[in-house]
Design a protein around this motif. Structure first.
Motif, PDB file in Angstrom:
ATOM      1  N   SER A 194      73.449   5.935  19.490  1.00  0.00           N
ATOM      2  CA  SER A 194      73.349   4.851  20.474  1.00  0.00           C
ATOM      3  C   SER A 194      74.496   3.871  20.259  1.00  0.00           C
ATOM      4  O   SER A 194      74.362   2.904  19.495  1.00  0.00           O
ATOM      5  N   PRO A 195      75.639   4.096  20.908  1.00  0.00           N
ATOM      6  CA  PRO A 195      76.812   3.233  20.712  1.00  0.00           C
ATOM      7  C   PRO A 195      76.555   1.761  21.014  1.00  0.00           C
ATOM      8  O   PRO A 195      77.103   0.884  20.345  1.00  0.00           O
ATOM      9  N   THR A 196      75.731   1.474  22.018  1.00  0.00           N
ATOM     10  CA  THR A 196      75.473   0.083  22.355  1.00  0.00           C
ATOM     11  C   THR A 196      74.761  -0.636  21.219  1.00  0.00           C
ATOM     12  O   THR A 196      75.108  -1.772  20.862  1.00  0.00           O
ATOM     13  N   LEU A 197      73.770   0.018  20.619  1.00  0.00           N
ATOM     14  CA  LEU A 197      73.100  -0.587  19.465  1.00  0.00           C
ATOM     15  C   LEU A 197      74.039  -0.681  18.268  1.00  0.00           C
ATOM     16  O   LEU A 197      73.959  -1.622  17.481  1.00  0.00           O
ATOM     17  N   ASP A 198      74.934   0.294  18.125  1.00  0.00           N
ATOM     18  CA  ASP A 198      75.928   0.224  17.055  1.00  0.00           C
ATOM     19  C   ASP A 198      76.751  -1.057  17.168  1.00  0.00           C
ATOM     20  O   ASP A 198      77.025  -1.734  16.171  1.00  0.00           O
ATOM     21  N   LEU A 199      77.159  -1.383  18.383  1.00  0.00           N
ATOM     22  CA  LEU A 199      77.954  -2.594  18.600  1.00  0.00           C
ATOM     23  C   LEU A 199      77.145  -3.843  18.264  1.00  0.00           C
ATOM     24  O   LEU A 199      77.664  -4.796  17.663  1.00  0.00           O
ATOM     25  N   ALA A 200      75.871  -3.844  18.633  1.00  0.00           N
ATOM     26  CA  ALA A 200      75.004  -4.971  18.290  1.00  0.00           C
ATOM     27  C   ALA A 200      74.848  -5.077  16.778  1.00  0.00           C
ATOM     28  O   ALA A 200      74.802  -6.187  16.222  1.00  0.00           O
ATOM     29  N   TYR A 201      74.789  -3.940  16.098  1.00  0.00           N
ATOM     30  CA  TYR A 201      74.656  -3.942  14.633  1.00  0.00           C
ATOM     31  C   TYR A 201      75.938  -4.421  13.958  1.00  0.00           C
ATOM     32  O   TYR A 201      75.887  -5.031  12.886  1.00  0.00           O
ATOM     33  N   ILE A 202      77.084  -4.149  14.556  1.00  0.00           N
ATOM     34  CA  ILE A 202      78.336  -4.708  14.042  1.00  0.00           C
ATOM     35  C   ILE A 202      78.288  -6.229  14.166  1.00  0.00           C
ATOM     36  O   ILE A 202      78.635  -6.969  13.234  1.00  0.00           O
ATOM     37  N   ALA A 203      77.851  -6.712  15.314  1.00  0.00           N
ATOM     38  CA  ALA A 203      77.774  -8.158  15.554  1.00  0.00           C
ATOM     39  C   ALA A 203      76.830  -8.839  14.575  1.00  0.00           C
ATOM     40  O   ALA A 203      77.029  -9.994  14.193  1.00  0.00           O
ATOM     41  N   ASN A 204      75.800  -8.119  14.146  1.00  0.00           N
ATOM     42  CA  ASN A 204      74.801  -8.679  13.241  1.00  0.00           C
ATOM     43  C   ASN A 204      75.100  -8.406  11.774  1.00  0.00           C
ATOM     44  O   ASN A 204      74.343  -8.817  10.897  1.00  0.00           O
TER      45      ASN A 204
END
Length: 268
Positions: A194-204
Motif C-alpha cells: 500500500s504505497p499511500t500508507l507507506d507515504l503516511a508512515y514516512i511522514a509519521n
C-alpha cells in the motif's frame, strides 16, 4: 494535541474517507467467504466494492460541494486539469492486500485548488488512523502533530519498497541494483503493498525511507502533501526533482537521502 479540523473542506474529506473506510471493512469481512481461486466471483466482488466505496465518497463530497470536480483512480477524466477545485480520491490503495485478506490498505483524498494541493487525508480503517495535512499547517495523525524520522544510520533504518517492478528492463535493473546496494548496507526492508500508507508512515517516522518506482503521479498527491508538511523530502537518485521522468524516487529525511544518494553514485 493540535486540531486542524476547522477547515470545512477537510471536515468533508474526513467524513468521506471514514465512510469509505467503514464500507471497506464491511466488505472485507464478506470477502473472507469467497475463495481466492474463484476468479470470476472475486473480480465481481472487488469491482462492486470499489464502485460502492467510490460512489459513497463522491456522494458525500458533492452534497457539500456540488460544483467541485472529482477524479477517482477508477474513474479518470483528463479534463480535470482545467478545473479550479479538484478532489482526487482513491477508494482503496492496497487492493491486492484486500483480495488476500491482509489488513493493510487505505482510502485517501487530496484536494487541489488552483493547481495547488492544499489538503490531504489518508485513512487506515483497520487501525482507525487518520493522517491529515493542510498546506502550510503541518501534518497530523488523529489530531497529533507528526514529523518524519531523523534516523540516518543504515543499520537501524527501515526502508519501504514497492513491488511494482514490472516496467521496462532498464528501469527494473536500476531499481534492483539500488535494492541490492541497500541489502549490502544491512538495511531492513518492508514491502507492504500500500504505497499511500507507506507515504503516511514516512511522514509519521515509522519508516525512515521509501524507495518507490512506477507510480501514478495524480494519485501520489495525498501522500506527497503529508511528506512535505512532516519535513520529509522526495527526489530522484541524484538528489534532483526528476523522479517522475526517471521512474525511481527516494523519499525520507534530508540526511538519510544524502547518504543513500552518495552510496548509489559510488555504486553505479
Amino acid at each position: 494535541m493540535e486540531k486542524n479540523y476547522m477547515h470545512p473542506m477537510l471536515n468533508i474529506a474526513i467524513r468521506a474517507v471514514r465512510k469509505g473506510g467503514n464500507l471497506l471493512i464491511q466488505k472485507y469481512d464478506l470477502q473472507k467467504n469467497i475463495s481466492i481461486l474463484d476468479k470470476k466471483k472475486n473480480d465481481y466482488f472487488i469491482n462492486n466494492t470499489i464502485n460502492i466505496v467510490q460512489n459513497k465518497m463522491i456522494e458525500i463530497i458533492l452534497k457539500s460541494y456540488p460544483d467541485h470536480f472529482i477524479v477517482s483512480q477508477y474513474k479518470i477524466n483528463k479534463t480535470f486539469i482545467k478545473k479550479k477545485n479538484i478532489w482526487i480520491i482513491n477508494p482503496i490503495d492496497g487492493i491486492d492486500n484486500f483480495k488476500k485478506n491482509l489488513p493493510y490498505f487505505s482510502t485517501s483524498i487530496a484536494i487541489k485548488i488552483k493547481n495547488n494541493t492544499v489538503i490531504s487525508v489518508i485513512y487506515d480503517p483497520f487501525k482507525n488512523e487518520l493522517f491529515t495535512a493542510i498546506k502550510g499547517k503541518g501534518a497530523q495523525l488523529n489530531g497529533y502533530r507528526i514529523r518524519c524520522s531523523e534516523i540516518h544510520n543504515f543499520s537501524i533504518s527501515s526502508v519501504a519498497i514497492n513491488d511494482k517492478i514490472h516496467m521496462n528492463k532498464k528501469l527494473s535493473l536500476l531499481y534492483l541494483k539500488i535494492i541490492n546496494l541497500l541489502i549490502l548496507q544491512k538495511v531492513k526492508f518492508r514491502c507492504t503493498g500500500s504505497p499511500t500508507l507507506d507515504l503516511a508512515y514516512i511522514a509519521n517516522g515509522r519508516f525512515d525511507c521509501l524507495l518507490h518506482c512506477n507510480f501514478t503521479p495524480c494519485f501520489f498527491l495525498a501522500g506527497k502533501l503529508q511528506l512535505k508538511e512532516s519535513g520529509a523530502l522526495i527526489c530522484d537518485i541524484n538528489g534532483g526533482s526528476n523522479y517522475l521522468e526517471s521512474g525511481v524516487a527516494l523519499i525520507g529525511n534530508y540526511k538519510f537521502l544524502r547518504i543513500i544518494q552518495k552510496k548509489i553514485q559510488d555504486f553505479l
